[in-house]
Design a protein around this motif. Structure first.
Motif, PDB file in Angstrom:
ATOM      1  N   ARG A  45      -9.221   8.873  -9.679  1.00 56.69           N
ATOM      2  CA  ARG A  45      -7.882   8.323  -9.489  1.00 56.69           C
ATOM      3  C   ARG A  45      -6.947   8.730 -10.625  1.00 56.69           C
ATOM      4  O   ARG A  45      -5.747   8.891 -10.419  1.00 56.69           O
ATOM      5  N   LEU A  50      -3.128   8.347  -9.475  1.00 53.30           N
ATOM      6  CA  LEU A  50      -3.028   7.025  -8.860  1.00 53.30           C
ATOM      7  C   LEU A  50      -3.159   5.919  -9.903  1.00 53.30           C
ATOM      8  O   LEU A  50      -2.693   4.807  -9.705  1.00 53.30           O
ATOM      9  N   ALA A  70       1.875  11.052  -8.541  1.00 58.12           N
ATOM     10  CA  ALA A  70       0.832  11.498  -7.609  1.00 58.12           C
ATOM     11  C   ALA A  70       1.313  12.574  -6.633  1.00 58.12           C
ATOM     12  O   ALA A  70       0.602  13.536  -6.371  1.00 58.12           O
ATOM     13  N   HIS A  71       2.527  12.417  -6.098  1.00 57.55           N
ATOM     14  CA  HIS A  71       2.950  13.385  -5.076  1.00 57.55           C
ATOM     15  C   HIS A  71       3.144  14.782  -5.665  1.00 57.55           C
ATOM     16  O   HIS A  71       2.944  15.776  -4.997  1.00 57.55           O
ATOM     17  N   VAL A  74      -0.306  16.506  -5.892  1.00 58.27           N
ATOM     18  CA  VAL A  74      -0.729  17.092  -4.616  1.00 58.27           C
ATOM     19  C   VAL A  74      -0.075  18.456  -4.432  1.00 58.27           C
ATOM     20  O   VAL A  74      -0.711  19.425  -4.034  1.00 58.27           O
ATOM     21  N   GLN A  80      -7.371  14.743  -2.647  1.00 57.15           N
ATOM     22  CA  GLN A  80      -8.505  13.841  -2.788  1.00 57.15           C
ATOM     23  C   GLN A  80      -8.980  13.315  -1.440  1.00 57.15           C
ATOM     24  O   GLN A  80      -8.173  12.956  -0.591  1.00 57.15           O
ATOM     25  N   VAL A  81     -10.283  13.293  -1.256  1.00 57.41           N
ATOM     26  CA  VAL A  81     -10.879  12.574  -0.135  1.00 57.41           C
ATOM     27  C   VAL A  81     -11.269  11.222  -0.720  1.00 57.41           C
ATOM     28  O   VAL A  81     -12.226  11.117  -1.470  1.00 57.41           O
ATOM     29  N   PRO A  82     -10.503  10.174  -0.412  1.00 58.57           N
ATOM     30  CA  PRO A  82     -10.718   8.922  -1.143  1.00 58.57           C
ATOM     31  C   PRO A  82     -12.010   8.212  -0.748  1.00 58.57           C
ATOM     32  O   PRO A  82     -12.554   8.439   0.330  1.00 58.57           O
ATOM     33  N   ARG A  86     -10.549   6.002   4.166  1.00 56.35           N
ATOM     34  CA  ARG A  86      -9.144   5.607   4.275  1.00 56.35           C
ATOM     35  C   ARG A  86      -8.330   6.469   5.226  1.00 56.35           C
ATOM     36  O   ARG A  86      -7.257   6.936   4.873  1.00 56.35           O
ATOM     37  N   VAL A  87      -8.821   6.678   6.441  1.00 57.54           N
ATOM     38  CA  VAL A  87      -7.982   7.347   7.435  1.00 57.54           C
ATOM     39  C   VAL A  87      -6.908   6.346   7.873  1.00 57.54           C
ATOM     40  O   VAL A  87      -7.051   5.147   7.640  1.00 57.54           O
ATOM     41  N   MET A  99      -0.430  14.329   8.370  1.00 53.07           N
ATOM     42  CA  MET A  99      -0.081  13.622   7.132  1.00 53.07           C
ATOM     43  C   MET A  99      -0.620  14.364   5.909  1.00 53.07           C
ATOM     44  O   MET A  99      -0.008  14.357   4.848  1.00 53.07           O
ATOM     45  N   PHE A 102       1.702  16.819   4.389  1.00 51.06           N
ATOM     46  CA  PHE A 102       3.033  16.227   4.211  1.00 51.06           C
ATOM     47  C   PHE A 102       3.916  16.968   3.215  1.00 51.06           C
ATOM     48  O   PHE A 102       5.118  17.101   3.401  1.00 51.06           O
ATOM     49  N   ALA A 144     -11.257  12.643   7.163  1.00 51.74           N
ATOM     50  CA  ALA A 144     -10.738  12.479   5.802  1.00 51.74           C
ATOM     51  C   ALA A 144     -10.825  13.805   5.044  1.00 51.74           C
ATOM     52  O   ALA A 144      -9.914  14.164   4.292  1.00 51.74           O
ATOM     53  N   ARG A 147      -8.199  16.154   6.577  1.00 49.74           N
ATOM     54  CA  ARG A 147      -6.864  15.739   6.140  1.00 49.74           C
ATOM     55  C   ARG A 147      -6.580  16.230   4.720  1.00 49.74           C
ATOM     56  O   ARG A 147      -5.504  16.747   4.429  1.00 49.74           O
ATOM     57  N   ALA A 148      -7.583  16.124   3.845  1.00 45.83           N
ATOM     58  CA  ALA A 148      -7.393  16.597   2.470  1.00 45.83           C
ATOM     59  C   ALA A 148      -7.222  18.114   2.443  1.00 45.83           C
ATOM     60  O   ALA A 148      -6.431  18.642   1.669  1.00 45.83           O
TER      61      ALA A 148
ATOM     62  N   ARG B 152      10.078  12.562  10.248  1.00 46.93           N
ATOM     63  CA  ARG B 152       9.032  12.781   9.258  1.00 46.93           C
ATOM     64  C   ARG B 152       9.007  11.602   8.289  1.00 46.93           C
ATOM     65  O   ARG B 152       7.955  11.095   7.899  1.00 46.93           O
ATOM     66  N   ASP B 163      -1.851   2.358   4.935  1.00 46.59           N
ATOM     67  CA  ASP B 163      -2.710   2.473   3.754  1.00 46.59           C
ATOM     68  C   ASP B 163      -1.924   3.171   2.659  1.00 46.59           C
ATOM     69  O   ASP B 163      -1.865   4.396   2.609  1.00 46.59           O
ATOM     70  N   ALA B 166      -3.896   5.747   0.421  1.00 46.84           N
ATOM     71  CA  ALA B 166      -4.147   7.037   1.062  1.00 46.84           C
ATOM     72  C   ALA B 166      -2.848   7.820   1.167  1.00 46.84           C
ATOM     73  O   ALA B 166      -2.821   9.029   0.938  1.00 46.84           O
ATOM     74  N   GLU B 168      -0.356   7.812  -0.768  1.00 46.55           N
ATOM     75  CA  GLU B 168      -0.052   8.386  -2.081  1.00 46.55           C
ATOM     76  C   GLU B 168      -0.941   9.591  -2.377  1.00 46.55           C
ATOM     77  O   GLU B 168      -0.491  10.585  -2.927  1.00 46.55           O
ATOM     78  N   TYR B 170      -1.854  11.758  -0.389  1.00 48.74           N
ATOM     79  CA  TYR B 170      -1.398  12.937   0.348  1.00 48.74           C
ATOM     80  C   TYR B 170       0.038  13.290   0.027  1.00 48.74           C
ATOM     81  O   TYR B 170       0.710  13.940   0.815  1.00 48.74           O
ATOM     82  N   GLY B 171       0.508  12.825  -1.111  1.00 58.64           N
ATOM     83  CA  GLY B 171       1.780  13.335  -1.601  1.00 58.64           C
ATOM     84  C   GLY B 171       2.995  12.593  -1.104  1.00 58.64           C
ATOM     85  O   GLY B 171       4.104  13.105  -1.171  1.00 58.64           O
ATOM     86  N   ILE B 172       2.814  11.384  -0.576  1.00 57.83           N
ATOM     87  CA  ILE B 172       3.985  10.599  -0.205  1.00 57.83           C
ATOM     88  C   ILE B 172       4.392   9.766  -1.416  1.00 57.83           C
ATOM     89  O   ILE B 172       3.593   9.011  -1.948  1.00 57.83           O
TER      90      ILE B 172
END
Ligand SMILES: Nc1ncnc2c1ncn2[C@@H]1O[C@H](COP(=O)(O)OP(=O)(O)O)[C@@H](O)[C@H]1O
Ligand SMILES: [Mg+2]
Lengths: 234, 305
Positions: A45, A50, A70-71, A74, A80-82, A86-87, A99, A102, A144, A147-148, B152, B163, B166, B168, B170-172
């Motif tokens: 984290r 985070l 954090a953003h 990325v 990260q696969v948390p 956490r899907v 997502m 993003f 997950a 998604r990562a 978006r 969540d 999660a 955060e 992914y960059g939000i």
């Protein structure tokens, strides 16, 4: 590629991480192992931004991440696969994957990456319009991971990807991790399943109560008497 | 422009305008509490800021209503920004208490500001919020909400609600989004307040207390947090019920309370919470026209949830 230098992290009065240092080199799989509460998740984290370490520094290719939001992290190519997957339960599989992309603006490339992920996880493609909350545990873990990967990371942080999965699925997930790595993504893997983690990692660090207790080549660690006794149940 | 005005009996028309204003208020709060999941107990404060700001623009500057309306929105949105920025870092109970405190501060400030009449309030505000005007604003606000939901931006908000950790990952930028939503929600509350001021024509600080905030929150919760049609329905139901119950003046609030309790017992996610209205409409159209094969798959998905 990644260098963690003597970080300390607190949650209120609880000291979760007390001076951890480690390195990840480009192309490696590095494992962080250790018992529950050792500070593995907190370390990940901190890298993702985070939580903010109160002391110590984190560098990614010589860029300091320590106070970066954090953003931004990325966008730099770390995802990260948390822990606990956490899907987004009320979004479809497809929307969950979207997502993950993003922060990206290269629309065409995103489509290609989505195709690749569906090739890797055909089960996700079959279920692409299904709500993520209705998937099985193994499918959620694949989602997950997918998604990562959608953020096209150079460094992938994975927090206990085998947690709660049946042995067959654990094998499959570890096979996938190895494949992702062989295609050029560096991996920092947190695991309680030390045996599996040491079998695919290049190097490993054992964490105990917020500190690094032992570190070295994964092969040597697997033969280390202390590690065997404490983490491999031999 | 005056098409609808005078079409209904004056009493009904007045209730219809009130309903419209509450739809606007509730949609604003739905963005904050329903969509991004930030519990705000001070929504009426932004309504009062909008109401007073617009009244001052009308009374002191004599400007056309559209300017008063926008001034109300901008004033409330501005306070939304300066309050939202520091408080949205708080979570859960702390945020609720902070928003509640702010609501009470605004009320006491208005009590003690001579320029807005203090406890006496402001009178002589011109009547501008006709049924037509209110309806036009309601439609614009609903259109805005639908646009936000489908963008978006809306997707990111949904992710934050589902969540936020999660999201955060992914960059939000969750705090930025929460602040943006708070400002938009309070801007809309200000617009609602401006309409309110130009409907009842007299403003008093005590009209905008804690209970008013709770009433608006009830509408969002009753309708189904995060659902636009649900919020509209919640506002309609909860604004009309006290009117319908007027015959039993003494027991009115008792019945109102009982109704809320019954509602939450039988539909804890709100009247339309978890109902995809677009899909529902499509489905009923299909069942009327007799072709429905495409829906079987969807039903399976919903059913498993
Ligand atoms: N959000 C939190 N608030 C307070 N304490 C926490 C929180 N998360 C973790 N901790 C504590 O920090 C320590 C390290 O936890 P963690 O990093 O989750 O360990 P691991 O992932 O190795 O199991 C534990 O003592 C845990 O109880
Ligand atoms: Mg952990």
């Amino acid at each position: 590629m990644l260098s963690i230098q003597d970080i300390h992290v607190k949650y209120g009065a609880i000291r979760a991480v007390m001076g951890i240092s480690f390195e990840v080199k480009a192309g490696e799989i590095v494992a962080l192992i250790g018992a529950n509460g050792a500070g593995k998740t907190t370390s990940l984290r901190s890298i993702s931004g985070l939580v903010k370490p109160e002391q110590g520094k984190i560098f990614y290719n010589d860029i300091e991440l320590t106070s970066m939001p954090a953003h931004k992290i990325v966008e730099m190519g770390i995802s990260q696969v948390p822990e606990g997957r956490r899907v987004f339960p009320l979004m479809s599989v497809l929307e969950n994957l979207e997502m993950g992309a993003f922060t990206r603006k290269d629309k065409n490339k995103i489509k290609d990456d989505m195709k690749k992920i569906f090739q890797r996880f055909p089960r996700l493609e079959e279920r692409k319009n299904q709500l993520a909350g209705t998937l099985s545990g193994g499918e959620q873990q694949m989602l997950a991971i997918g998604r990562a990967l959608m953020s096209n990371p150079k460094l992938l942080l994975m927090d206990e990807p085998s947690m709660g999965l049946a042995p067959m699925l654990v094998q499959e997930i570890f096979k996938i991790i190895r494949e992702i790595n062989s295609e050029g993504t560096t991996i920092l893997l947190v695991e309680q399943n030390a045996r599996m983690a040491l079998s695919i990692a290049n190097r490993a660090y054992v964490l105990e109560t917020g500190q690094v207790a032992i570190s070295g080549e994964a092969k040597e660690m697997a033969e280390n008497k202390e590690v065997q006794k404490a983490y491999l149940g031999l | 422009m005056t098409l609808l005005n005078g079409l209904l009996p004056p009493y009904i028309e007045s209730i219809a305008i009130t309903v419209g204003i509450y739809i606007i208020m509730a949609l604003g709060l739905n963005l904050i509490t329903g969509v991004t999941g930030q519990l705000s107990l001070g929504h009426a404060a932004y309504m009062s800021i909008g109401a007073y700001a617009s009244a001052v623009v009308s009374l002191q500057l004599g400007m056309p209503f559209i300017f008063a309306l926008l001034a109300g929105g901008i004033a409330a949105g501005f306070f939304g920004l300066i309050i939202g920025y520091p408080t949205l870092r708080l979570t859960g109970d702390y945020l609720a208490i902070a928003t509640l405190g702010f609501g009470e501060i605004v009320k006491s400030l208005l009590f003690n500001m001579p320029i807005v009449g203090g406890a006496m309030g402001l009178a002589g505000i011109p009547f501008k919020s006709t049924l037509t005007v209110t309806l036009i604003v309601v439609i614009i606000v609903i259109w805005m909400m639908v646009r936000v939901e489908r963008s978006r931006f809306g997707r990111a908000l949904l992710a934050i609600r589902e969540d936020d950790i999660a999201a955060e990952c992914y960059g939000i930028n969750t705090s930025l989004y929460k602040v943006k939503m708070f400002v938009l929600g309070t801007f809309i509350a200000g617009i609602g307040g401006a309409l309110w001021a130009h409907k009842i024509m007299v403003l008093q600080p005590r009209d905008f207390g804690f209970m008013k905030s709770i009433e608006i929150l009830n509408m969002v919760v009753l309708g189904g947090l995060g659902s636009i049609p649900g919020t509209v329905l919640g506002a309609i139901v909860l604004t009309s019920i006290p009117e319908v119950l007027r015959f039993s003046s003494d027991y009115r609030m008792l019945l109102y309370g009982a109704l809320l309790v019954i509602m939450m017992r039988f539909r804890p996610n709100g009247l339309l919470g978890g109902v995809d209205v677009t899909k529902l409409v499509k489905k009923s159209i299909k069942s009327i026209t007799g072709s429905n094969f495409a829906d079987k798959e969807k039903k399976k998905v919903k059913g498993g949830n």
